[in-house]
Design a protein around this motif. Structure first.
Motif, PDB file in Angstrom:
ATOM      1  N   LEU A   1      14.479  13.383  10.002  1.00 49.66           N
ATOM      2  CA  LEU A   1      14.711  14.059   8.722  1.00 49.66           C
ATOM      3  C   LEU A   1      15.046  13.054   7.622  1.00 49.66           C
ATOM      4  N   ALA A   2      15.797  12.020   7.963  1.00 49.88           N
ATOM      5  CA  ALA A   2      16.101  10.975   6.982  1.00 49.88           C
ATOM      6  C   ALA A   2      14.830  10.246   6.563  1.00 49.88           C
ATOM      7  N   GLU A   3      13.955   9.988   7.542  1.00 51.46           N
ATOM      8  CA  GLU A   3      12.696   9.313   7.213  1.00 51.46           C
ATOM      9  C   GLU A   3      11.805  10.193   6.349  1.00 51.46           C
ATOM     10  N   LEU A   4      11.779  11.489   6.615  1.00 51.65           N
ATOM     11  CA  LEU A   4      10.961  12.400   5.819  1.00 51.65           C
ATOM     12  C   LEU A   4      11.393  12.388   4.356  1.00 51.65           C
ATOM     13  N   ALA A   5      12.682  12.263   4.119  1.00 48.84           N
ATOM     14  CA  ALA A   5      13.175  12.179   2.739  1.00 48.84           C
ATOM     15  C   ALA A   5      12.602  10.954   2.037  1.00 48.84           C
ATOM     16  N   GLU A   6      12.495   9.845   2.754  1.00 52.49           N
ATOM     17  CA  GLU A   6      11.919   8.629   2.183  1.00 52.49           C
ATOM     18  C   GLU A   6      10.417   8.770   1.968  1.00 52.49           C
ATOM     19  N   ILE A   7       9.749   9.447   2.901  1.00 51.83           N
ATOM     20  CA  ILE A   7       8.302   9.641   2.766  1.00 51.83           C
ATOM     21  C   ILE A   7       7.992  10.467   1.525  1.00 51.83           C
TER      22      ILE A   7
ATOM     23  N   LYS B   1       9.380  10.390  -1.211  1.00 52.13           N
ATOM     24  CA  LYS B   1       9.476   9.521  -2.381  1.00 52.13           C
ATOM     25  C   LYS B   1       8.321   8.520  -2.433  1.00 52.13           C
ATOM     26  N   SER B   2       7.992   7.921  -1.299  1.00 53.02           N
ATOM     27  CA  SER B   2       7.010   6.835  -1.283  1.00 53.02           C
ATOM     28  C   SER B   2       5.585   7.297  -1.033  1.00 53.02           C
ATOM     29  N   GLY B   3       5.422   8.431  -0.326  1.00 52.38           N
ATOM     30  CA  GLY B   3       4.088   8.914   0.018  1.00 52.38           C
ATOM     31  C   GLY B   3       3.445   8.188   1.180  1.00 52.38           C
ATOM     32  N   PHE B   4       4.195   7.327   1.864  1.00 54.08           N
ATOM     33  CA  PHE B   4       3.631   6.512   2.940  1.00 54.08           C
ATOM     34  C   PHE B   4       4.655   6.375   4.055  1.00 54.08           C
ATOM     35  N   THR B   5       4.161   6.265   5.296  1.00 60.52           N
ATOM     36  CA  THR B   5       5.064   5.938   6.403  1.00 60.52           C
ATOM     37  C   THR B   5       4.319   5.146   7.466  1.00 60.52           C
ATOM     38  N   PHE B   6       5.087   4.521   8.329  1.00 61.90           N
ATOM     39  CA  PHE B   6       4.548   3.696   9.402  1.00 61.90           C
ATOM     40  C   PHE B   6       5.286   4.049  10.684  1.00 61.90           C
ATOM     41  N   ASP B   7       4.566   4.110  11.803  1.00 61.93           N
ATOM     42  CA  ASP B   7       5.267   4.284  13.077  1.00 61.93           C
ATOM     43  C   ASP B   7       5.085   3.029  13.916  1.00 61.93           C
ATOM     44  N   HIS B   8       6.190   2.543  14.459  1.00 63.80           N
ATOM     45  CA  HIS B   8       6.190   1.319  15.259  1.00 63.80           C
ATOM     46  C   HIS B   8       6.332   1.694  16.740  1.00 63.80           C
ATOM     47  N   GLU B   9       5.203   1.903  17.391  1.00 68.55           N
ATOM     48  CA  GLU B   9       5.199   2.227  18.828  1.00 68.55           C
ATOM     49  C   GLU B   9       6.029   3.473  19.139  1.00 68.55           C
TER      50      GLU B   9
ATOM     51  N   MET C   1       3.583  15.530  16.367  1.00 62.82           N
ATOM     52  CA  MET C   1       3.784  15.239  14.954  1.00 62.82           C
ATOM     53  C   MET C   1       4.958  14.301  14.730  1.00 62.82           C
ATOM     54  N   HIS C   2       6.036  14.504  15.491  1.00 57.25           N
ATOM     55  CA  HIS C   2       7.281  13.798  15.185  1.00 57.25           C
ATOM     56  C   HIS C   2       7.230  12.303  15.496  1.00 57.25           C
ATOM     57  N   SER C   3       6.238  11.871  16.292  1.00 57.59           N
ATOM     58  CA  SER C   3       6.196  10.473  16.711  1.00 57.59           C
ATOM     59  C   SER C   3       4.965   9.727  16.218  1.00 57.59           C
ATOM     60  N   THR C   4       4.213  10.319  15.299  1.00 54.34           N
ATOM     61  CA  THR C   4       3.033   9.666  14.731  1.00 54.34           C
ATOM     62  C   THR C   4       3.177   9.598  13.219  1.00 54.34           C
ATOM     63  N   SER C   5       2.633   8.561  12.626  1.00 58.06           N
ATOM     64  CA  SER C   5       2.712   8.455  11.170  1.00 58.06           C
ATOM     65  C   SER C   5       1.959   9.602  10.493  1.00 58.06           C
ATOM     66  N   ALA C   6       0.819  10.008  11.064  1.00 60.56           N
ATOM     67  CA  ALA C   6       0.068  11.130  10.493  1.00 60.56           C
ATOM     68  C   ALA C   6       0.901  12.399  10.516  1.00 60.56           C
ATOM     69  N   GLY C   7       1.556  12.643  11.646  1.00 61.45           N
ATOM     70  CA  GLY C   7       2.388  13.834  11.743  1.00 61.45           C
ATOM     71  C   GLY C   7       3.548  13.806  10.775  1.00 61.45           C
ATOM     72  N   LYS C   8       4.141  12.634  10.591  1.00 63.45           N
ATOM     73  CA  LYS C   8       5.319  12.544   9.733  1.00 63.45           C
ATOM     74  C   LYS C   8       4.968  12.754   8.261  1.00 63.45           C
ATOM     75  N   VAL C   9       3.812  12.250   7.801  1.00 67.84           N
ATOM     76  CA  VAL C   9       3.479  12.476   6.390  1.00 67.84           C
ATOM     77  C   VAL C   9       3.170  13.949   6.134  1.00 67.84           C
ATOM     78  N   LEU C  10       2.669  14.641   7.158  1.00 66.51           N
ATOM     79  CA  LEU C  10       2.431  16.080   6.987  1.00 66.51           C
ATOM     80  C   LEU C  10       3.731  16.867   7.101  1.00 66.51           C
ATOM     81  N   LEU C  11       4.631  16.452   7.972  1.00 69.73           N
ATOM     82  CA  LEU C  11       5.949  17.088   8.044  1.00 69.73           C
ATOM     83  C   LEU C  11       6.706  16.919   6.732  1.00 69.73           C
ATOM     84  N   ALA C  12       6.472  15.810   6.035  1.00 72.95           N
ATOM     85  CA  ALA C  12       7.161  15.570   4.763  1.00 72.95           C
ATOM     86  C   ALA C  12       6.786  16.602   3.703  1.00 72.95           C
TER      87      ALA C  12
END
Length: 261
Positions: free
Chosen positions: A185-191, A193-201, A145-156
């Motif tokens: 955790l900092a990225e989750l706070a942004e997610i 707000k925005s509802g979207f995230t991207f993972d770069h490799e 979860m922690h290294s995929t965009s799908a996992g991060k939006v669900l962790l948010a």
């Protein structure tokens, strides 16, 4: 006394559509108040006269789509509605697949539907893009979860404390781009707000992806666009817009918070 003219076909059709829309608004309002509401409270919530609400509620009650609460007064959704949902709306994959196909066609990239499985993401369905350079991944695959965009939006969707309890610290390093727990955790706070995230490799070298969460009465899922990192950077905004539009379309059709006016 003049004789009243019969309703034209168009007028009758519009009247029928209006009644259906009003009945749907009443049922959505009751879905948000499982303890039930009085006729006056329903009328206030849907901004209709109490007499109109009473007629519609009585018709819904006759079909067991709404039920009375008894001597205390008020109404709640009826058992027949649950039966209809159970019989016809239980398969998230078949419901979402047409939207995934449209999303993939729009972007010409591979897309996926995923859900949380412990501290991993489980791929439930995917559409593979029809182009030379593409990302192919199997249905049923698991990823952190922690290294995929799908996992991060669900962790948010969890609190920071819940995330710390769920994930190990330090987080497993999947690639040199994988974030540590404070950065995550900092990225989750942004997610949030925005509802979207991207993972770069962050999970696999050479692969990037963007995701949004999907909130439905069947549970919380993620829809993702997965593509080669080589062309990801210049398409992030287009991916974000397409994913958010896809999310709105799906949740308007089957989401718990859909179609609110």
């Amino acid at each position: 006394m003049s004789r009243q003219e019969p309703e034209s076909g168009d007028d009758s059709k519009q009247g029928g559509i209006q009644v259906i829309a009003r009945a749907a608004a009443i049922m959505r309002t009751l879905s948000e108040h499982p303890q039930g509401l009085s006729l006056a409270a329903i009328a206030q919530a849907v901004r209709l006269p109490r007499s109109t609400v009473q007629r519609i509620v009585c018709a819904l009650e006759a079909e067991y789509l709404v039920e009375a609460l008894g001597p205390s007064g008020g109404f709640r959704l009826g058992a027949a509605l649950g039966q209809l949902v159970h019989q016809t709306q239980t398969d998230i994959i078949s419901l979402v697949r047409p939207y995934l196909e449209c999303l993939s066609n729009r972007l010409q990239e591979s897309v996926a539907l995923s859900k949380r499985a412990g501290e991993k993401i489980h791929v439930l369905d995917r559409i593979v893009a029809e182009r030379d350079l593409r990302v192919v991944f199997p249905i049923g695959a698991f990823a952190p979860m922690h290294s995929t965009s799908a996992g991060k939006v669900l962790l948010a969707g969890l609190s920071d404390d819940e995330v710390r309890e769920l994930l190990p610290d330090p987080l497993p390093l999947m690639t040199r781009h994988t974030r540590d727990l404070p950065a995550l955790l900092a990225e989750l706070a942004e997610i949030r707000k925005s509802g979207f995230t991207f993972d770069h490799e962050e999970c696999s070298e050479g692969i990037s992806g963007g995701s949004v969460s999907l909130d439905t009465y069947l549970g919380r899922y993620a829809i993702s666009v997965v593509l080669p990192a080589a062309r990801a950077a210049r398409h992030i905004e287009a991916i974000r817009e397409a994913l958010l539009a896809c999310k709105r379309d799906i949740e308007r059709a089957i989401g718990r918070a859909a179609c609110r006016r």
